[in-house]
Enzyme design. Sequence first.
Site, PDB file in Angstrom:
ATOM      1  CG  ASN A   7       2.749 -38.675 -23.646  1.00 31.80           C
ATOM      2  OD1 ASN A   7       2.510 -39.854 -23.212  1.00 31.80           O
ATOM      3  ND2 ASN A   7       1.708 -38.064 -24.286  1.00 31.80           N
ATOM      4  NE  ARG A  91      -0.947 -37.995 -20.864  1.00 32.09           N
ATOM      5  CZ  ARG A  91      -1.669 -38.467 -21.506  1.00 32.09           C
ATOM      6  NH1 ARG A  91      -1.204 -39.237 -22.461  1.00 32.09           N
ATOM      7  NH2 ARG A  91      -2.857 -38.575 -21.324  1.00 32.09           N
ATOM      8  CG  HIS A 180      -8.196 -36.049 -21.208  1.00 31.39           C
ATOM      9  ND1 HIS A 180      -9.517 -36.457 -21.789  1.00 31.39           N
ATOM     10  CD2 HIS A 180      -7.322 -36.673 -21.915  1.00 31.39           C
ATOM     11  CE1 HIS A 180      -9.248 -37.374 -22.432  1.00 31.39           C
ATOM     12  NE2 HIS A 180      -7.983 -37.477 -22.781  1.00 31.39           N
ATOM     13  NE  ARG A 241     -10.221 -45.295 -24.436  1.00 30.35           N
ATOM     14  CZ  ARG A 241      -9.250 -44.245 -24.328  1.00 30.35           C
ATOM     15  NH1 ARG A 241      -9.959 -43.121 -23.505  1.00 30.35           N
ATOM     16  NH2 ARG A 241      -7.947 -44.075 -24.426  1.00 30.35           N
ATOM     17  CG  PHE A 284     -14.613 -36.758 -34.977  1.00 29.25           C
ATOM     18  CD1 PHE A 284     -14.096 -37.752 -34.371  1.00 29.25           C
ATOM     19  CD2 PHE A 284     -15.797 -35.973 -34.671  1.00 29.25           C
ATOM     20  CE1 PHE A 284     -14.822 -38.010 -33.134  1.00 29.25           C
ATOM     21  CE2 PHE A 284     -16.561 -36.615 -33.295  1.00 29.25           C
ATOM     22  CZ  PHE A 284     -16.111 -37.638 -32.876  1.00 29.25           C
ATOM     23  N   GLY A 331      -8.268 -32.027 -30.518  1.00 29.23           N
ATOM     24  CA  GLY A 331      -8.493 -32.144 -31.860  1.00 29.23           C
ATOM     25  C   GLY A 331      -9.594 -31.883 -32.527  1.00 29.23           C
ATOM     26  N   GLY A 333     -12.337 -30.889 -30.333  1.00 29.15           N
ATOM     27  CA  GLY A 333     -13.078 -29.322 -29.875  1.00 29.15           C
ATOM     28  C   GLY A 333     -12.558 -28.265 -30.540  1.00 29.15           C
TER      29      GLY A 333
HETATM   30  P1  ADP Z   1      -5.319 -37.471 -29.195  1.00 31.79           P
HETATM   31  O1  ADP Z   1      -4.206 -36.711 -28.641  1.00 31.79           O
HETATM   32  O2  ADP Z   1      -6.392 -38.128 -28.280  1.00 31.79           O
HETATM   33  O3  ADP Z   1      -5.025 -38.661 -30.045  1.00 31.79           O
HETATM   34  P2  ADP Z   1      -6.323 -35.237 -30.793  1.00 31.79           P
HETATM   35  O4  ADP Z   1      -6.595 -34.234 -29.579  1.00 31.79           O
HETATM   36  O5  ADP Z   1      -4.931 -35.058 -31.591  1.00 31.79           O
HETATM   37  O6  ADP Z   1      -6.355 -36.786 -30.312  1.00 31.79           O
HETATM   38  O7  ADP Z   1      -7.612 -35.253 -31.587  1.00 31.79           O
HETATM   39  C1  ADP Z   1      -7.583 -36.102 -32.499  1.00 31.79           C
HETATM   40  C2  ADP Z   1      -9.143 -36.193 -33.210  1.00 31.79           C
HETATM   41  O8  ADP Z   1      -9.417 -34.812 -33.632  1.00 31.79           O
HETATM   42  C3  ADP Z   1      -9.200 -37.214 -34.525  1.00 31.79           C
HETATM   43  O9  ADP Z   1     -10.481 -37.909 -34.188  1.00 31.79           O
HETATM   44  C4  ADP Z   1      -9.312 -36.247 -35.624  1.00 31.79           C
HETATM   45  O10 ADP Z   1     -10.171 -36.728 -36.577  1.00 31.79           O
HETATM   46  C5  ADP Z   1      -9.879 -34.984 -35.049  1.00 31.79           C
HETATM   47  N1  ADP Z   1      -9.486 -33.756 -35.910  1.00 31.79           N
HETATM   48  C6  ADP Z   1      -8.402 -33.343 -36.346  1.00 31.79           C
HETATM   49  N2  ADP Z   1      -8.651 -32.375 -37.153  1.00 31.79           N
HETATM   50  C7  ADP Z   1      -9.937 -32.132 -37.200  1.00 31.79           C
HETATM   51  C8  ADP Z   1     -10.641 -31.220 -38.056  1.00 31.79           C
HETATM   52  N3  ADP Z   1     -10.228 -30.353 -38.890  1.00 31.79           N
HETATM   53  N4  ADP Z   1     -11.842 -31.481 -37.975  1.00 31.79           N
HETATM   54  C9  ADP Z   1     -12.526 -32.370 -37.224  1.00 31.79           C
HETATM   55  N5  ADP Z   1     -11.781 -33.263 -36.402  1.00 31.79           N
HETATM   56  C10 ADP Z   1     -10.444 -33.189 -36.629  1.00 31.79           C
END
Ligand code: ADP
Length: 396
Positions: A7, A91, A180, A241, A284, A331, A333
Amino acid sequence: MKIFVLNCGSSSLKFQLIETDNEQLVVKGLVERIGASDAILNYKPVGKESVSQTREIPNHETALSLVLDLLCDPIHGVIHDLSEIGGAGHRLVHGGEEFVESVLIDSAVKDGVRRCIQFAPLHNPHNLKGVEVCEQLMPGVPQVGVFDTAFHHTLPTKAYMYGLPMSLYRKHRIRRYGFHGTSHAYVAKKAAEYLGRPITELKIITCHLGNGASVTAIDKGDSVETSMGFTPLEGLVMGTRCGDVDPALIPYIAKIEDLSTEQVDALLNKKSGMLGLTEKTNDFREIEEEAENGDPVCIQALEIFCHRLKKYIGAYMTVLGGLDALVFTAGIGERSPYVRGLTCRNLEAFGIGIDGAKNKKNEFDISTGTVKVLVVPTNEELAIARETQRVLLAQR
Ligand code: ADP
């Protein structure tokens, strides 16, 4: 078969080597800050010591060449020779209307991906760079492109057309594409496996909530609605965003803030969402911690995020005409009981209920109602490896 999954971003290269025979991860890693004198290379072979280096990495060629050297290194390596790699899976963010499924990459495909740069100027050029660097450094290893947009090629016309003049679609292919896709498809399949029913019988809503976030309605295995549009800016409130806004705001903000279109674009993509709402962060974990300590700004930002998500879930239930499973992934979800809890609040009348204790522990099945509410870890790299193998086997 060992598949090298890549990626490639503007200054990063994320990679995994996956053995598809047993679907086991062999190595994962990331090169960041490519182009800088203090670039960072992290290489983590499973069952062996990790390697972490901070050094000058001027370009993607050097980055990949360092990674390939490590893969074959006598101490840190996991293979003897690059010929052990059966294929590379890339990707690719935007396939426009040209690419509706994963493809073996040749010069015609590269031309097609180049034509789609106009739709994803921040992603496709770097994805393509990854392909070219692989061709150069791994000659003879077949390469497959897996598109983020492909899963959404089944969107019906009524879902993908905007209420704009038809000529804009005819001339410029302005329409909704969705993103996605690899993740939405992967977690929907997992949900169907868990339910023990063929996906062709199911109505599923998948919520991919990472830094970028989107919701998809999946009917009988096909994507029929999705929240991202022509670009990944449409839909949910995201990390940075804004998601859906009144389009009249764009010229209005440009005028009253005296901004160029590029500056408004940057404001909507990089300074909005949770970062803009909290005026602090888009992480988050931090936002939830502050909210749990009673910070009214963070509480409000989370309410806005979950309210938008809930509106989409409601809308997609009506599009699907029912719902068997509601899936949370990525992350946020996968790890945020707060977001899942708030989003699903007061939905019992629609068959959606969640068990507080199970939700808190991020358990796989957190439902109490007739709709299965599932927390499904996504694995886009494994999905890309599977697709790559499928395309390569079909060529034989
Ligand atoms: P991307 O691949 O789009 O960068 P991810 O799927 O890794 O994103 O998700 C990143 C998000 O997940 C961030 O906003 C992060 O703060 C959130 N995140 C990671 N761990 C936790 C947690 N334990 N509780 C809540 N949010 C989390």
